[in-house]
Write a protein that holds these residues in place. Structure first.
Motif, PDB file in Angstrom:
ATOM      1  N   HIS A  81      40.596  32.554  40.017  1.00 41.57           N
ATOM      2  CA  HIS A  81      40.478  33.870  40.645  1.00 41.57           C
ATOM      3  C   HIS A  81      39.823  33.810  42.005  1.00 41.57           C
ATOM      4  N   GLU A  90      39.152  41.377  50.170  1.00 40.49           N
ATOM      5  CA  GLU A  90      40.387  42.142  50.006  1.00 40.49           C
ATOM      6  C   GLU A  90      40.196  43.387  49.163  1.00 40.49           C
ATOM      7  N   SER A  91      39.548  43.207  48.031  1.00 41.14           N
ATOM      8  CA  SER A  91      39.495  44.377  47.167  1.00 41.14           C
ATOM      9  C   SER A  91      38.076  44.758  46.825  1.00 41.14           C
ATOM     10  N   ASN A  92      37.142  43.936  47.206  1.00 42.85           N
ATOM     11  CA  ASN A  92      35.768  44.235  46.827  1.00 42.85           C
ATOM     12  C   ASN A  92      35.050  44.992  47.915  1.00 42.85           C
ATOM     13  N   ASP A 114      39.806  42.108  38.044  1.00 45.62           N
ATOM     14  CA  ASP A 114      40.680  41.048  37.513  1.00 45.62           C
ATOM     15  C   ASP A 114      39.867  39.923  36.886  1.00 45.62           C
ATOM     16  N   ASP A 128      39.071  39.621  43.247  1.00 47.69           N
ATOM     17  CA  ASP A 128      39.127  40.945  42.660  1.00 47.69           C
ATOM     18  C   ASP A 128      38.187  40.966  41.450  1.00 47.69           C
TER      19      ASP A 128
END
Ligand code: ADP
Ligand code: MG
Length: 619
Positions: free
Chosen positions: A566, A389-391, A534, A531
């Protein structure tokens, strides 16, 4: 244990008396009940009946079918320091009976009106000894002994005033019998109060006795444990976290058949629950330790409720591991026909209808997860848990342990007829639950909670394997293709610098770019899809609370739990059926997967019978 040898009741020699823990044993009616039932068990009774009036204050009578007392010894039994159970110091040190102090009957006799009625197998009739008058006369009774205690504390009104209501005293008396009953399922017990039968426990196997005494809920939620550690044997049952209670009222520990309250045992049990039971919840258990009597001193306290182990570390170790091992087994993986209730017979008797046909993996409509070995790791992750998703895509540079946390289990063979305990995934419900079908009916899985536990257990395994191998970096980690920079506080920067070693051990590489900027360069492989920033922030926050030395103790578990949270699949992530099935298979193979890291259940079984009831089918 049931046919002890008769020995004469003798007054103990002075030097032995001085070795015996002194003190008052009678505090309330329940103390009398405890002592009298101890005596009945020592006499080899197989049936013990306790009769009470006014919570035991007016009357306590304990009847047994044990070996009895010969008439000539009845008056001696009431004397102080008179016992048939030990005769010398060596016997005191290796004592196997409940009693040995020779003081209980004497103490009771001094504060209440006592009568002993007893008949040995050799006698044609029984004999009755009136404690107050000392009168001894023939009487009628079958083999065994009745001890009758009337008007407790009649001569000491000050002590009588300290007693609570009859109902409270009665509850204590029942608890005293309960403690014995849990240790001796081979003996039948009955309790009467004011002429009414209030409890009756028949001779039964241990699990049935636990059910009878502690209730079906205890037994249904209890897993068996059994561990032999050298000479020490630990067995019994421990309740799964689901059946933990708000009070510590179902915690029973026994050493060689004697109920004890012991700090070593309680601490070991509590530690065994550390990872599955959170907050103030109290575990339930019935634990039995059997050991060489010379390795435990029972002569520490007059009521013998406290003991001293010669090697308390050994006891701690054995209890911790016995309970921990029992709790670690995923109930889903243990027994294909088991529901989440761990009682095997309870599970198999539920539901009168024949089990529906077992779903199989070879049904053509089920797409299979592609063979894990054929797919490079990052791609495999994508297959299982969707896109990152965000990496930025990550490449693998350092993987000391071969099993990454979210790796799928090997796909089942197309013809595999294994009835999967957690069944075959059907659908996802509101992005939160996975619905699956197994032989018993419907399985509902909290997907985030379950995955979080799986990731956590993998991280722990890697951590422990790394420690065992003496590696600096325990957790499998992978470098990010593009480092992830982030604005950091001064504390975060300071922590990243001072705790670089700890971070590396945790599979994280965080470098300092400027006094106000950090960059994540590597993350644990298991968490590659979360993330990264995070993750780094929460681990730094956790680390800032601990000094590095605590890392080697239990603090790393908290940090691994933070990391797992996480890395776990989030709610609202759409999963494909193969992904859901892979999660179910991982649960079946993961220790402690029945609870999430916060001690809540990860899955529930809804049986066909329950569904039928819901729809009033067959009514
Ligand atoms: P202890 O149990 O420490 O020996 P007690 O005062 O409780 O001391 O009992 C004294 C003795 O009386 C016991 O050692 C035993 O020989 C005898 N006795 C007591 N109760 C019973 C019983 N129910 N059946 C047979 N013998 C008994
Ligand atoms: Mg006794």
């Amino acid at each position: 244990m049931n046919s002890p040898q008769r020995r004469p009741i003798l007054e103990l020699p002075d030097e032995l008396i001085s070795q015996i823990a002194a003190g008052e044993v009678v505090e309330r009616p329940a103390s009398v009940v405890r002592e009298l039932v101890d005596n009945a068990l020592d006499a080899g009774a197989t049936q013990i009946t306790v009769r009470l009036a006014a919570g035991g204050v007016r009357l306590i009578a304990v009847e047994d079918d044990g070996m009895g007392i010969v008439p000539a010894e009845l008056p001696i039994a009431l004397k102080r320091h008179a016992t048939s159970k030990i005769a010398n110091l060596a016997e005191l040190e290796a004592v196997g009976t409940m009693g040995f102090r020779g003081e209980a009957l004497a103490a009771i006799h001094s504060i209440a009106d006592c009568a002993l009625l007893s008949r040995t197998p050799g006698e044609a009739n029984a004999y009755l000894l009136e404690g107050r008058t000392g009168e001894l006369r023939p009487a009628a009774r079958a083999q065994g002994t009745t001890v009758e205690v009337r008007e407790l504390f009649y001569s000491t009104p000050a002590r009588r005033k300290f007693l609570k209501t009859d109902a409270t005293e009665l509850a204590h008396c029942v608890e005293a019998v309960r403690r014995h009953a849990l240790a001796r399922p081979d003996v039948g017990f009955a309790i009467w109060h004011e002429g009414k039968l209030i409890e009756q426990w028949r001779i039964a196997p241990l699990l049935q006795r636990l059910t009878d005494v502690l209730g079906a809920e205890f037994a249904a939620g209890a897993v068996p444990l059994d561990l032999q550690h050298g000479q020490l044997h630990v067995h019994g049952y421990a309740g799964v976290p689901d059946v933990a209670r708000s009070r510590a009222d179902q915690q029973y520990a026994y050493v060689n058949g004697r109920f004890v309250r012991d700090k070593v045992i309680s601490h070991a049990v509590r530690s065994a629950y550390d990872d599955v039971l959170h907050g103030q919840r109290q575990p339930v258990f019935a634990l039995y330790l059997d050991m060489d009597p010379t390795r435990v001193d029972v002569n520490v306290h007059p009521t013998k409720i406290e003991v001293r182990f010669r090697d308390s570390r050994e006891v701690h170790h054995a209890v911790l591991h016995a309970v921990e091992n029992a709790l670690a087994q995923p109930r889903s993986g243990a027994n294909p026909s088991a529901t989440q209730s761990a009682a095997p017979d309870a599970a198999s008797t539920s539901g009168a209808r024949p089990a529906p046909a077992m779903p199989r993996w070879n049904q053509t409509a089920m797409p299979l997860v592609s063979a894990p070995t054929a797919v490079p790791w990052p791609q495999q992750l994508q297959t299982l848990w969707g896109r990152a998703e965000s990496n930025p895509a990550a490449v693998q540079v350092n993987e000391p342990t071969p099993t990454p946390a979210s790796a799928p289990l090997p796909s089942p063979e197309p013809n595999d007829a294994t009835p999967w305990p957690l069944g075959r995934a059907l659908a996802q419900l509101h992005g939160v639950y996975i619905l699956a079908q197994n032989a018993q009916g419907l399985v509902v899985v909290d997907m985030h909670a379950a995955h979080e536990r799986i990731v956590y257990e993998r991280l722990k395994q890697q951590w422990e394997a790394g420690i065992a191998a003496g590696q600096r970096s325990s957790i499998a980690s992978q470098a990010l293709l593009i480092a992830a920079p982030f604005a950091a506080t001064e504390q975060e920067v300071a922590c990243a610098e001072s705790q670089a070693d700890a971070l590396q051990q945790l599979g994280l590489d965080i470098s300092v770019l400027s006094p106000k900027t950090l960059a994540v360069r590597a993350v644990p492989t298991a968490l590659a899809l979360g993330d990264a920033v995070d993750l780094a922030r929460s681990v730094l926050a956790d680390l800032a609370q601990d000094d590095a030395s605590r890392m080697v103790q239990r603090a790393h578990l908290d940090i691994l739990a933070t990391m797992a949270c996480h890395g776990a699949v989030r709610a609202n992530r759409q999963l494909t059926l193969p992904e859901m099935n892979a999660l179910l298979r991982q649960m079946e193979a993961t220790e402690r997967s029945d609870q999430c890291n916060h001690g809540r259940p990860t899955w529930r079984q809804v049986s066909m019978q329950e569904l039928d009831t819901l729809f009033m089918r067959g009514k």
